[in-house]
Design an enzyme around this catalytic site. Sequence first.
Site, PDB file in Angstrom:
ATOM      1  N   THR A  36       3.247  17.429   8.462  1.00  0.00           N
ATOM      2  CA  THR A  36       3.004  16.010   8.153  1.00  0.00           C
ATOM      3  C   THR A  36       3.694  15.560   6.877  1.00  0.00           C
ATOM      4  O   THR A  36       3.844  14.362   6.642  1.00  0.00           O
ATOM      5  CB  THR A  36       1.493  15.736   8.009  1.00  0.00           C
ATOM      6  OG1 THR A  36       0.979  16.480   6.884  1.00  0.00           O
ATOM      7  CG2 THR A  36       0.750  16.125   9.279  1.00  0.00           C
ATOM      8  N   CYS A  40      -2.839  17.622  -0.156  1.00  0.00           N
ATOM      9  CA  CYS A  40      -4.244  17.226  -0.333  1.00  0.00           C
ATOM     10  C   CYS A  40      -4.941  18.091  -1.375  1.00  0.00           C
ATOM     11  O   CYS A  40      -4.462  19.160  -1.757  1.00  0.00           O
ATOM     12  CB  CYS A  40      -5.015  17.382   0.986  1.00  0.00           C
ATOM     13  SG  CYS A  40      -4.347  16.491   2.387  1.00  0.00           S
ATOM     14  N   CYS A  44     -10.501  17.976   0.578  1.00  0.00           N
ATOM     15  CA  CYS A  44     -10.205  16.875   1.491  1.00  0.00           C
ATOM     16  C   CYS A  44     -10.909  17.089   2.831  1.00  0.00           C
ATOM     17  O   CYS A  44     -10.944  18.201   3.372  1.00  0.00           O
ATOM     18  CB  CYS A  44      -8.695  16.754   1.708  1.00  0.00           C
ATOM     19  SG  CYS A  44      -8.218  15.294   2.683  1.00  0.00           S
ATOM     20  N   ARG A  69       4.138  14.016   0.203  1.00  0.00           N
ATOM     21  CA  ARG A  69       3.506  12.755  -0.175  1.00  0.00           C
ATOM     22  C   ARG A  69       2.010  12.971  -0.386  1.00  0.00           C
ATOM     23  O   ARG A  69       1.395  13.778   0.332  1.00  0.00           O
ATOM     24  CB  ARG A  69       3.702  11.693   0.915  1.00  0.00           C
ATOM     25  CG  ARG A  69       5.142  11.480   1.318  1.00  0.00           C
ATOM     26  CD  ARG A  69       5.264  10.330   2.335  1.00  0.00           C
ATOM     27  NE  ARG A  69       4.340  10.478   3.457  1.00  0.00           N
ATOM     28  CZ  ARG A  69       4.570  11.223   4.524  1.00  0.00           C
ATOM     29  NH1 ARG A  69       5.697  11.928   4.616  1.00  0.00           N
ATOM     30  NH2 ARG A  69       3.712  11.290   5.512  1.00  0.00           N
ATOM     31  N   CYS A  71      -1.934  12.536  -0.075  1.00  0.00           N
ATOM     32  CA  CYS A  71      -2.868  12.101   0.967  1.00  0.00           C
ATOM     33  C   CYS A  71      -3.565  10.809   0.522  1.00  0.00           C
ATOM     34  O   CYS A  71      -4.014  10.701  -0.620  1.00  0.00           O
ATOM     35  CB  CYS A  71      -3.903  13.191   1.215  1.00  0.00           C
ATOM     36  SG  CYS A  71      -5.255  12.736   2.325  1.00  0.00           S
ATOM     37  N   CYS A  74      -7.818  11.691   0.150  1.00  0.00           N
ATOM     38  CA  CYS A  74      -8.384  12.407  -0.999  1.00  0.00           C
ATOM     39  C   CYS A  74      -7.687  12.086  -2.315  1.00  0.00           C
ATOM     40  O   CYS A  74      -8.141  12.513  -3.373  1.00  0.00           O
ATOM     41  CB  CYS A  74      -8.365  13.914  -0.751  1.00  0.00           C
ATOM     42  SG  CYS A  74      -6.706  14.643  -0.668  1.00  0.00           S
ATOM     43  N   CYS A 321     -20.027  29.324 -21.575  1.00  0.00           N
ATOM     44  CA  CYS A 321     -20.511  30.502 -20.858  1.00  0.00           C
ATOM     45  C   CYS A 321     -19.425  31.083 -19.953  1.00  0.00           C
ATOM     46  O   CYS A 321     -19.551  32.221 -19.493  1.00  0.00           O
ATOM     47  CB  CYS A 321     -21.764  30.171 -20.060  1.00  0.00           C
ATOM     48  SG  CYS A 321     -21.613  28.756 -18.960  1.00  0.00           S
TER      49      CYS A 321
END
Length: 367
Positions: A36, A40, A44, A69, A71, A74, A321
């Site tokens: 695609t 992400c 996501c 590119r 997303c 998200c 911690c």
Amino acid sequence: MIAFQPELPPRAAMIAAMLASDSAYEGVFFTAVRTTGIFCRPSCTARKPKPDNVEFFAAADDALVAGYRPCKRCRPLGPAAAAPDWLAPLLAAVDAQPARRWSEHDLDAFGLEPARLRAWFKAHYGMTFFAWLRSRRLGAALNRLQQGDPIDAAAVDHGYESISGFRSAFQKRFAITPGRGGAVRQLIFKRILTPLGPMLAMAEAQGLVLLEFVDRPALTAELETLRERHGYLASPGDHPHLQQTERELGQYFGGTRQRFDVPLCTPGSQFERAVWRRLQEIPFGTTQTYGALAAALGRPAAARAVGTANGANRIAILVPCHRIVGADGDLVGYGGGKPRKAFLLRLEREVVAMQGMRQAQARPDHR
């Protein structure tokens, strides 16, 4: 800003985290899908690609350079869990008019669908938009009562036309009457966005009381302890200590801050507070074992008790911690998750290493 390039976790771990939308890996890696051309966050919720079709990057910039590119769901180029663009104008209007009583009709001016707004607030705040608004107004009214204002003034100034309605809403929200409001301890809370995911920050007049990743499993129990054992009542809003925390965290993740100045308020047992103070003395960029921390407290046989107190720490990062490791160096016992702990330790080591390089280059005899 430092050029921090952390090592990636094992591929099998990243694939498992991607398939589970595991927020504990937020900011630790980014998933890029070859079929695609999109990359992400690990959390996501979009449809999962086949593992053979993905590659992983340590930074969003690396994915961009590789031609992927971001997303649109998200939003990997923005802070994790940041408010989407469609919501930002409404949140700005709420901040500008904190006492206003909003209605669904008011949302029409922002072109917002009530169902969409409700779903976003339930997912990120655990309550509806209108419940969040009421909680903010009641929290502000509680603050006024604690400053000695009369009940009717606190009610009217925060959008309540009826004193009886204010009393009813106040008692339903805080389980006490407004007349007792001046005697309780109030916590103001907000979400703070970080590269590793959103954190819940809570503060009172004395200082920061809690700072935790919102997906920490023990967070609910910590909030119950603050309410039931220490008598706190919490409401959303903002506070100078929260603003300072957000600013200093940004500097920490940007590599320009190694010590925090925001005041802390750490209710707990005498032993727990001693452990938490000692944690703050562990040098930035280093680690210490449970046994070494126990010995530093003069309790060499109390490593197990130290571990319990370490786990009870409610202020992540600022009370570090994450700098405590097992006797064999294993990254154990971090409530925010092992991937985040590894990221924080690598970040600090990188900051120290770059600082050493700058100092060496600045020496007169440097060639």
